[in-house]
Scaffold this active site. Structure first.
Site, short mmCIF file in Angstrom:
data_model
loop_
_atom_site.label_atom_id
_atom_site.label_comp_id
_atom_site.label_asym_id
_atom_site.label_seq_id
_atom_site.Cartn_x
_atom_site.Cartn_y
_atom_site.Cartn_z
N SER A 677 107.40 30.01 3.04
CA SER A 677 108.79 30.44 3.02
C SER A 677 109.78 29.31 2.79
O SER A 677 110.97 29.55 2.63
CB SER A 677 109.14 31.16 4.33
N LYS A 720 114.58 34.55 12.05
CA LYS A 720 115.25 33.53 11.25
C LYS A 720 116.76 33.73 11.24
O LYS A 720 117.53 32.76 11.35
CB LYS A 720 114.71 33.56 9.82
#
Length: 809
Positions: A677, A720
């Site tokens: 990511s 996140k």
């Protein structure tokens, strides 16, 4: 009878009485006794021995010693290991203590030596003859007494000496022997000895009779029943009832009362019959009795009544926990279906989330809302399969596994059973506990769970199992497949504030002996603790920080240094807790080109990470540091390949890849990092470095990159986003396929964050470095001290998609 008066050392003895006959060995170890023996050895070796009234006393005083003892002469003294002596003494005469001269460093007393009286006459001769006959009878009945003892009895004509020899060998108590020693009249003493001999002869004759009866009924194959048959014979002689038979009848009634399934009851009755044929002293007897106790005490048919009031359950769940709507909804759905369908099997739930978000305490609330018992089993570090299934009864000390133990402790067959830290299970040569849990957590199998110890089926289908874990990765696939996973992400600052107000503040005030009249924590204070002193997804550290503030105020209150209520504001927090631990340093760290802010998922919630890139003279190598895993290294390689393939569009000099080495580093080098990511973040950092353009410090990003520039979806979006909000990020760039994941955050959570969704890396570069990044215009030489333009704070907006630019040829 009176004799001379002498002053001699005294030796106190326990658990025995010394008679003035024969030689006798004794062990001496106490300090006073050793000194008394040494003093006697230095003089005429004469000393007195008296018995203690209480054998438990280590250092008796004069009032704890009998007044009549024995004068002895030390024949020999031998030193033994451990500062002890083995002393051989010869009894001389009885003594009577007149007075104690001193007690330190040893006992010394003035005593009267008592001479034995000489008695004669027909009555004395008859008593002496009776004494000899009784002693001879004892010798005949006792196999442990040697036959030579009979010659000694026949050879002694002195009544006093014979009575003392027989008395010293009687199996009677110390008190009875002391009474014989204190009986100075010889004729009376002989009468008492004869009476004691008669009692001992009766016991020996009865014992021999019992042994004869038992031996006549046994053969070689029945020797193991000797003790049991002997006990029966004793009970028969005493006219007592057979208590064992009553015990078996009571066990049989308990088995019927336990309402076991027919198959289990059949096994229990078979084991009871087997136990009835065993000797109580046999090792198998205890094993069988313990096994029956477990079968009887298990709640085979005992269930607690469920409270199926949906509104009541909802109120309790909301009262105990703030948020967690998805989990609460699932519990209420189960209660609703359970209300409509009574025989529904219990679900197998798995709560996954970072530490401190309330997974275990949620299980307690579920139990309270349903009116069920609560059992918790910690699986952290469990490596033995027998912990789950138990040990087989062939092993000494075997017991059922922790599942059956928990059910027994609950007392019902439908508790709420928490399997805590299921992701921390281990495995070694003793087996794999996670494999043993497959049967426990399979709704199609756990209605007939078989424990190795019980070896009968127990129905676990009514149990509501709730497993907890920090991450799903370590849980084996087959075990994960049997559970319904519910994710519990971290809390926002607003949620933490409300949790603190509802639960943490009042709890800590009460725990520290304070009241609302002593202390008040403002919202500003709590928010300061959240933002500057904690960096977590849950509220565990926040609870400790609030407790620290309460302790500081409690100290001042107890010392009388404050008057009235202490209102703790945000400014006071630093005075109490010291320097700030966490800063929102995103702007400072991204003020230079070559630095980009990424978003990462961790087992304890989301976090931000900075990816730094720099270059130096070299030969076109790429250096990667910061404990990157293999997947992250491959992402870095893919990012570099994309940049090199688009140098014309980006306005990058091709010679930079021949004359410079590029170094990519992710700080916090001690922490391992991996995953795809960070691909878009690495690409942005490299382009920022090579074009000398700082990245927008209010922007963070996440997404996987391909060689063709596509941005692929990643996981952990809620964690996140919450991490970005905690760090003060205003703009988050993420793959467009992740837009659906924002639903997990919920509308009730207020975030001052703007979301932008992309599907190409060119879109990311435009948002991060400017719209003209792809027009091929070269900027000046790389300058490390370039300052970014300050952008206006991003207002909260609805998520929007970026218009994708045309992909470069």
């Amino acid at each position: 009878m009176t004799g001379k008066i002498v002053e001699i050392p005294l030796l106190a003895i326990r658990n025995t009485v010394i008679f003035p006959v024969l030689a006798f060995p004794i062990n001496v170890g106490r300090d006073k006794s050793l000194k008394a023996v040494d003093r006697s050895m230095e003089n005429d070796r004469l000393m007195g021995i008296v018995a203690q009234t209480d054998a438990k006393i280590e250092d008796p005083d004069t009032g704890e010693l009998h007044q009549v003892g024995t004068a002895v002469k030390i024949l020999k003294s031998v030193k033994m290991p451990g500062n002890k002596l083995n002393v051989i003494i010869q009894g001389l005469s009885r003594i009577k203590i007149l007075e104690y001269i001193h007690t330190e460093p040893y006992l010394k007393a003035r005593v009267e030596m008592i001479d034995e009286q000489e008695i004669k006459g027909v009555e004395v001769n008859a008593l002496l003859m009776n004494l000899r006959e009784q002693a001879q009878r004892i010798i005949e009945l006792s196999p442990h007494i040697p036959s030579e003892a009979s010659f000694l009895v026949k050879s002694i004509d002195n009544p006093a000496i014979l009575s003392d020899i027989v008395a010293s060998n009687l199996s009677v108590s110390v008190e009875e022997k002391q009474e014989l020693l204190e009986t100075l009249d010889v004729q009376e003493r002989i009468e008492k000895v004869v009476a004691l001999l008669n009692k001992e002869i009766q016991v020996l004759e009865l014992s021999n009779k019992i042994q004869s009866e038992v031996k006549g009924e046994m053969d070689k194959a029945q020797r193991e029943y000797f003790l049991r048959e002997q006990m029966k014979a004793i009970q028969k002689e005493l006219g007592e009832v057979d208590e064992r038979q009553e015990e078996f009848e009571e066990l049989k009634r308990s088995i019927k009362k336990a309402r076991m399934p027919k198959e289990v009851e059949k096994v229990a009755l078979k084991e009871l019959r087997r136990m009835s044929r065993m000797s109580p002293g046999a090792a198998e007897y205890t094993v069988a009795r313990t096994y029956l106790d477990w079968l009887i005490e298990l709640p085979w048919e005992k269930s607690s009544d469920d409270n199926l009031d949906i509104h009541h359950a909802s109120d309790i769940l909301d009262e105990d926990h703030y948020g967690l709507g998805k989990v609460k909804q699932r519990i209420l759905e189960y209660l609703a279906v359970r209300k409509l369908k009574d025989d529904m099997k219990g679900p197998i739930l798995c709560l996954v989330g970072p530490p401190g978000v309330g997974k275990t305490s949620l299980g307690k609330s579920v139990a309270r809302s349903m009116g069920r018992e609560f059992i918790r089993m910690s699986l952290g570090g469990v490596r033995d399969e027998a912990e789950i299934r138990g040990h087989r009864r062939t092993y000494i000390g075997s017991l059922p596994g922790r599942v059956i133990k928990g059910i027994k402790r609950a007392g019902t067959n439908n508790p709420v059973f928490i399997l805590d830290e299921i992701d921390k299970l281990g495995a070694d040569y003793r087996g794999d506990p996670s494999s043993a849990l497959l049967e426990v957590l399979d709704p199609e199998q756990n209605n007939a769970f078989s424990d190795h110890y019980l070896e009968v089926d127990f129905d676990l289908s009514k149990v509501l199992f709730i497993a907890t874990a920090n991450q799903m990765g370590p849980i084996p696939g087959p075990l994960r497949d049997r559970m319904e996973v519910l994710e519990l992400p971290g809390y926002t600052e607003e949620e933490k504030l409300k949790i603190a107000r509802r639960h943490l503040v009042d709890e800590n005030i009460e725990n520290h002996g304070l009241t609302d009249e002593h202390i008040e924590l403002t919202d500003e204070c709590i928010l300061t603790l959240i933002a500057s002193y904690t960096r977590e997804a849950g509220v565990r550290q926040l609870k400790r920080e609030i407790a620290s503030v309460c302790r500081s105020v409690a100290k001042d209150v107890a010392a009388g240094d404050v008057e009235g209520k202490v209102v703790v504001t945000g400014e006071m927090v630093q005075e109490i807790r010291g320097p700030i631990k966490f800063f929102k340093d995103v702007a400072e760290r991204t003020a230079y080109s070559g630095v980009a802010t990424g978003l990462a998922w961790t087992p304890v919630g989301g976090d931000i990470l900075f990816i730094e890139a720099t270059m130096m003279k070299g030969h076109g190598k790429m250096i990667l540091t910061g404990q990157m895993g293999d997947v992250m290294k491959e992402s870095a390689t893919a990012s570099m390949s994309f940049v090199r393939s688009h140098i014309d569009d980006l306005g990058i000099d091709p010679e930079v890849f021949e004359k410079r080495d590029i170094h990519i580093h992710i700080p916090a080098g001690a922490i391992p990092k991996d995953g795809p990511s960070a691909g878009v973040t690495m690409t942005t950092a490299i382009v920022s470095l090579l074009t000398d353009r700082p990245v927008n410090h209010e922007l963070a990003m996440t997404g996987e990159i391909t060689l063709r520039g596509h941005v692929l979806a990643v996981g952990g979006i809620k964690e996140k986003v919450l991490a970005a909000a905690r760090a003060g990020i205003k703009l988050v760039v993420m793959p467009d396929k992740c837009e659906k994941d924002l639903i997990e955050i919920g509308d009730e959570v207020e975030l001052d964050v703007e979301f932008t969704f992309v599907n190409r890396i060119e879109q990311v570069l435009k948002f991060a470095l400017g719209d003209d990044i792809l027009d091929g215009t070269k900027k000046g030489e790389w300058a490390a001290k370039a300052k970014p333009k300050k952008k206006a704070p991003a207002k909260r907006k609805s998520p929007q998609k970026a218009t994708p630019p045309a992909a470069p040829a």
